[in-house]
Enzyme design. Structure first.
Site, PDB file in Angstrom:
ATOM      1  N   HIS A  32      39.413  32.605  45.303  1.00 13.46           N
ATOM      2  CA  HIS A  32      38.209  31.864  45.711  1.00 13.46           C
ATOM      3  C   HIS A  32      37.946  32.056  47.208  1.00 13.46           C
ATOM      4  CE1 HIS A  32      37.129  29.755  41.922  1.00 13.46           C
ATOM      5  NE2 HIS A  32      38.380  30.086  41.651  1.00 13.46           N
ATOM      6  N   THR A  33      38.444  33.126  47.741  1.00 13.99           N
ATOM      7  CA  THR A  33      38.143  33.492  49.126  1.00 13.99           C
ATOM      8  C   THR A  33      36.980  34.477  49.189  1.00 13.99           C
ATOM      9  OG1 THR A  33      39.893  35.124  48.853  1.00 13.99           O
ATOM     10  CG2 THR A  33      40.469  33.129  50.067  1.00 13.99           C
ATOM     11  N   ASP A  34      36.718  35.189  48.086  1.00 18.58           N
ATOM     12  CA  ASP A  34      35.730  36.286  48.169  1.00 18.58           C
ATOM     13  C   ASP A  34      34.335  35.784  48.530  1.00 18.58           C
ATOM     14  OD1 ASP A  34      35.366  35.217  45.561  1.00 18.58           O
ATOM     15  OD2 ASP A  34      35.178  37.182  44.600  1.00 18.58           O
ATOM     16  N   SER A 120      41.282  36.226  29.792  1.00 15.75           N
ATOM     17  CA  SER A 120      42.668  36.089  30.242  1.00 15.75           C
ATOM     18  C   SER A 120      42.765  35.981  31.761  1.00 15.75           C
ATOM     19  CB  SER A 120      43.470  37.305  29.794  1.00 15.75           C
ATOM     20  OG  SER A 120      42.884  38.472  30.359  1.00 15.75           O
ATOM     21  N   LEU A 122      41.993  38.363  33.686  1.00 13.68           N
ATOM     22  CA  LEU A 122      42.343  39.702  34.176  1.00 13.68           C
ATOM     23  C   LEU A 122      41.092  40.580  34.278  1.00 13.68           C
ATOM     24  CD1 LEU A 122      45.637  40.179  32.115  1.00 13.68           C
ATOM     25  CD2 LEU A 122      45.384  39.374  34.480  1.00 13.68           C
ATOM     26  N   ASP A 169      36.274  41.146  41.709  1.00 17.37           N
ATOM     27  CA  ASP A 169      36.736  41.822  40.490  1.00 17.37           C
ATOM     28  C   ASP A 169      36.179  43.232  40.342  1.00 17.37           C
ATOM     29  OD1 ASP A 169      38.069  39.468  39.978  1.00 17.37           O
ATOM     30  OD2 ASP A 169      36.473  38.655  38.741  1.00 17.37           O
TER      31      ASP A 169
HETATM   32  C1  GAF Z   1      36.693  35.127  39.438  1.00 19.74           C
HETATM   33  C2  GAF Z   1      35.466  35.678  40.140  1.00 19.74           C
HETATM   34  F1  GAF Z   1      34.803  36.583  39.359  1.00 19.74           F
HETATM   35  C3  GAF Z   1      35.834  36.330  41.469  1.00 19.74           C
HETATM   36  O1  GAF Z   1      34.665  36.675  42.166  1.00 19.74           O
HETATM   37  C4  GAF Z   1      36.724  35.423  42.329  1.00 19.74           C
HETATM   38  O2  GAF Z   1      35.978  34.406  42.932  1.00 19.74           O
HETATM   39  C5  GAF Z   1      37.873  34.865  41.485  1.00 19.74           C
HETATM   40  O3  GAF Z   1      37.407  34.262  40.287  1.00 19.74           O
HETATM   41  C6  GAF Z   1      38.673  33.850  42.249  1.00 19.74           C
HETATM   42  O4  GAF Z   1      39.345  34.450  43.305  1.00 19.74           O
HETATM   43  O5  GAF Z   1      37.526  36.171  38.985  1.00 19.74           O
END
Ligand code: GAF
Length: 380
Positions: A32-34, A120, A122, A169
């Site tokens: 949740h840093t992105d 999952s 992933l 991701d």
């Molecule tokens: C999910 C989101 F798709 C990513 O963008 C990211 O925020 C993540 O949660 C948490 O780090 O995978």
């Protein structure tokens, strides 16, 4: 190994023009840093999504999958978020977002073989979107650099699928390389490949899929994102990335709400942990990496509140059986945990987690020993 090309031949009576593969990912740390303009540290998995594909000139997008009986035939010039259901949304959304960005993707026939376990944590949906994006652009003769492709896939996810996710991701799937974790700065786009050869260091990375299905379009994720944005606004910074770790308690005391304060504390401390993890990996100090993974889990459990009983149990039982460290990975509310385990303890840890789940009457988890694998590519 994928059966996508054979399935394509069977369904359509001709061979595909090519096969593209894109991996799922595990995020070692940096959660949740992105979307707060911060740092992440994912690596690509061998578990991937394959797409066998050919170009067609009638403007139709024809999709089917080896995993699901749903098929869809859609006109590329009429794609709209309201018109598509199920997994085909991810395919349609990718083509829609490419066209919205000005890339003239036309008709395609696609057969999907998605081998990243769904729900999952992933990143099965991003593996699918990245494989489709590579196939669509190459078959239609379009050159799109991978950082831009990642932003286009984010638009597919946000604007078509309806999940307000960040850039982690799709960047992981497109830009990770074999044998490395990707140290990625979500603000500047700077990417560093950090070598991580777990077996050579005497450890294994164990992924535990709790089989608690998660989704990011059901409110919890969006709420966290809004709370982070509120914190940044109240602190007068463009994003939580800009809040220094030094003097954090005094800075956060300025926030009006305790929940928002805890959300912000997770993000600022997590960014610092990513940077420290990179340093520890470079120094081959795996005890320190383990300590950082543990701290990350506590922060997600208590401050960000995105863990669940099954994830906590996976983490605690892995730690108790000798893992160097463990944490939930991905967006949370279910999905997978990741543990760093000395190689001689891998069976002990796996058995301890399995027994703990059986004891509670939870579904039996799935286990994968994973290593950093290659990013998205053309395979045939
Ligand atoms: C999910 C989101 F798709 C990513 O963008 C990211 O925020 C993540 O949660 C948490 O780090 O995978």
């Amino acid at each position: 190994m994928s059966g996508a090309a054979d399935a394509y031949q069977q369904a359509h009576g001709t061979a595909p023009e090519g096969v593209w593969a894109a991996p799922g990912r595990v995020n070692l740390i940096g959660e949740h840093t992105d979307y707060n303009d911060g740092f992440v540290l994912p690596f690509a998995l061998e578990q991937s999504c394959w797409v066998a594909a050919a170009r067609r000139d009638d403007g139709v997008l024809d999709v089917r999958s080896l995993q699901d009986p749903q098929t869809a035939q859609l006109r590329v010039d009429e794609l709209s978020p309201e018109g598509v259901e199920g997994w085909a949304r991810y395919v349609a959304g990718t083509v829609w977002a490419l066209r919205e960005a000005g890339y003239a993707v036309g008709g395609l026939t696609l057969v999907v073989d998605g081998q990243v376990p769904l729900g999952s944590g992933l990143s099965s949906s991003h593996a699918l979107q990245c494989a489709v994006a590579l196939a669509a652009t190459e078959l239609h003769g379009l050159e799109v650099e991978r950082p831009e492709l990642a932003r286009i896939i984010q638009r597919s996810e946000n604007g078509f699928v309806g999940a307000p996710t960040g850039i982690l991701d799709q960047t992981a799937s497109l830009r990770c390389t074999d044998g490395h974790v990707l140290f990625y700065d979500c603000r500047s786009g700077d990417a560093e490949q950090v070598p991580f050869d777990a077996p050579a260091l005497g450890v294994r990375v164990l992924v535990v899929n709790t089989r608690v299905q998660h989704a990011h379009d059901d409110g919890g994720y969006a709420e966290r994102r809004a709370q982070c944005e509120q914190a940044a606004r109240e602190l007068g910074v463009p994003a939580l990335r800009d809040v220094p770790a030094e003097g954090l308690d005094e800075t956060l005391a300025r926030l009006s709400d305790d929940v928002v304060r805890r959300r912000a504390r997770h993000v600022v401390t997590e960014d610092a942990r990513v940077v420290e993890t990179v340093a520890a990996l470079r120094a081959e100090d795996l005890e320190e990496v383990g300590r950082l993974l543990d701290a990350s889990h506590v922060s997600m459990r208590d401050d960000f509140e995105i863990s669940c009983a099954e994830l906590d149990l996976a983490v605690e039982s892995a730690q108790g059986a000798g893992a160097l460290g463990a944490r939930m990975t991905g967006g949370g509310f279910g999905g997978s945990a990741v543990a760093l385990v000395p190689e001689e303890r891998i069976e002990q840890v796996t058995e301890a987690v399995r027994a703990a789940f059986a004891d509670k009457g939870y579904l039996e988890p799935e286990f994968f020993v994973v290593r950093p694998a290659a990013g998205a590519r053309r395979e045939a």
